[in-house]
Design a protein around this motif. Sequence first.
Motif, mmCIF file in Angstrom:
data_model
loop_
_atom_site.group_PDB
_atom_site.id
_atom_site.type_symbol
_atom_site.label_atom_id
_atom_site.label_comp_id
_atom_site.label_asym_id
_atom_site.label_seq_id
_atom_site.Cartn_x
_atom_site.Cartn_y
_atom_site.Cartn_z
ATOM 1 N N GLN A 11 160.317 36.033 22.339
ATOM 2 C CA GLN A 11 160.998 36.257 23.605
ATOM 3 C C GLN A 11 162.109 37.263 23.412
ATOM 4 O O GLN A 11 163.057 37.021 22.650
ATOM 5 C CB GLN A 11 161.553 34.950 24.148
ATOM 6 C CG GLN A 11 162.099 35.063 25.554
ATOM 7 C CD GLN A 11 162.327 33.716 26.202
ATOM 8 O OE1 GLN A 11 162.396 32.684 25.538
ATOM 9 N NE2 GLN A 11 162.423 33.699 27.518
ATOM 10 N N GLU A 46 156.304 35.338 25.104
ATOM 11 C CA GLU A 46 154.925 35.819 25.040
ATOM 12 C C GLU A 46 154.260 35.425 23.733
ATOM 13 O O GLU A 46 154.906 35.262 22.688
ATOM 14 C CB GLU A 46 154.887 37.351 25.183
ATOM 15 C CG GLU A 46 155.542 38.108 24.048
ATOM 16 C CD GLU A 46 155.333 39.614 24.136
ATOM 17 O OE1 GLU A 46 154.670 40.084 25.073
ATOM 18 O OE2 GLU A 46 155.849 40.314 23.241
ATOM 19 N N GLU A 81 159.992 37.280 29.488
ATOM 20 C CA GLU A 81 159.377 35.975 29.327
ATOM 21 C C GLU A 81 158.873 35.802 27.890
ATOM 22 O O GLU A 81 158.595 36.776 27.187
ATOM 23 C CB GLU A 81 158.207 35.828 30.299
ATOM 24 C CG GLU A 81 158.628 35.822 31.751
ATOM 25 C CD GLU A 81 157.458 35.564 32.688
ATOM 26 O OE1 GLU A 81 157.712 35.353 33.884
ATOM 27 O OE2 GLU A 81 156.310 35.581 32.217
ATOM 28 N N THR A 136 148.400 30.564 25.138
ATOM 29 C CA THR A 136 149.246 30.429 26.323
ATOM 30 C C THR A 136 150.312 29.373 26.086
ATOM 31 O O THR A 136 150.184 28.516 25.200
ATOM 32 C CB THR A 136 148.426 30.023 27.554
ATOM 33 O OG1 THR A 136 147.900 28.696 27.328
ATOM 34 C CG2 THR A 136 147.272 30.981 27.789
ATOM 35 N N THR A 149 147.892 39.028 19.762
ATOM 36 C CA THR A 149 148.067 39.845 20.944
ATOM 37 C C THR A 149 147.823 41.305 20.553
ATOM 38 O O THR A 149 148.015 41.699 19.397
ATOM 39 C CB THR A 149 149.462 39.656 21.553
ATOM 40 O OG1 THR A 149 149.513 40.260 22.833
ATOM 41 C CG2 THR A 149 150.551 40.256 20.663
#
Length: 125
Positions: free
Chosen positions: A39, A46, A44, A108, A61
């Motif tokens: 963060q 992630e 936000e 998530t 990611t």
Amino acid sequence: QVQLVESGGGLAQAGGSLTLSCAATVRRFSDYAFGWFRQAPGKEREFVAAVSWNGANRIYTNSVQGRFTIARVNQNAVVYLEMRRLKPEDTAVYYCAADAGSGVVFSTLDGVSYWGQGTQVTVSS
């Protein structure tokens, strides 16, 4: 119950490397999948990377693919995030995370059941 403690954060120059560690206190470490989130200020939290219970499945990611490596050592109950070719945009608080005990990778916030306290990573240009 899972307790997570991160270490290894700090200051690095762009292009440099850092390795984060996450020590878990848990009855059966190998039951859980683990991940790293980050963060940045004003943004936000992630997803960064995650690893399955046996280390066979790892996901990243896109922005860290090829630069970061997540690994786990089940006998030591530790998860690592090796970060190479760091960029200023990698600057953030990095959080270790664990799932509820399925052992399946997650990407998530909904997949996280346990959080560490976070460790700051700052990359200077």
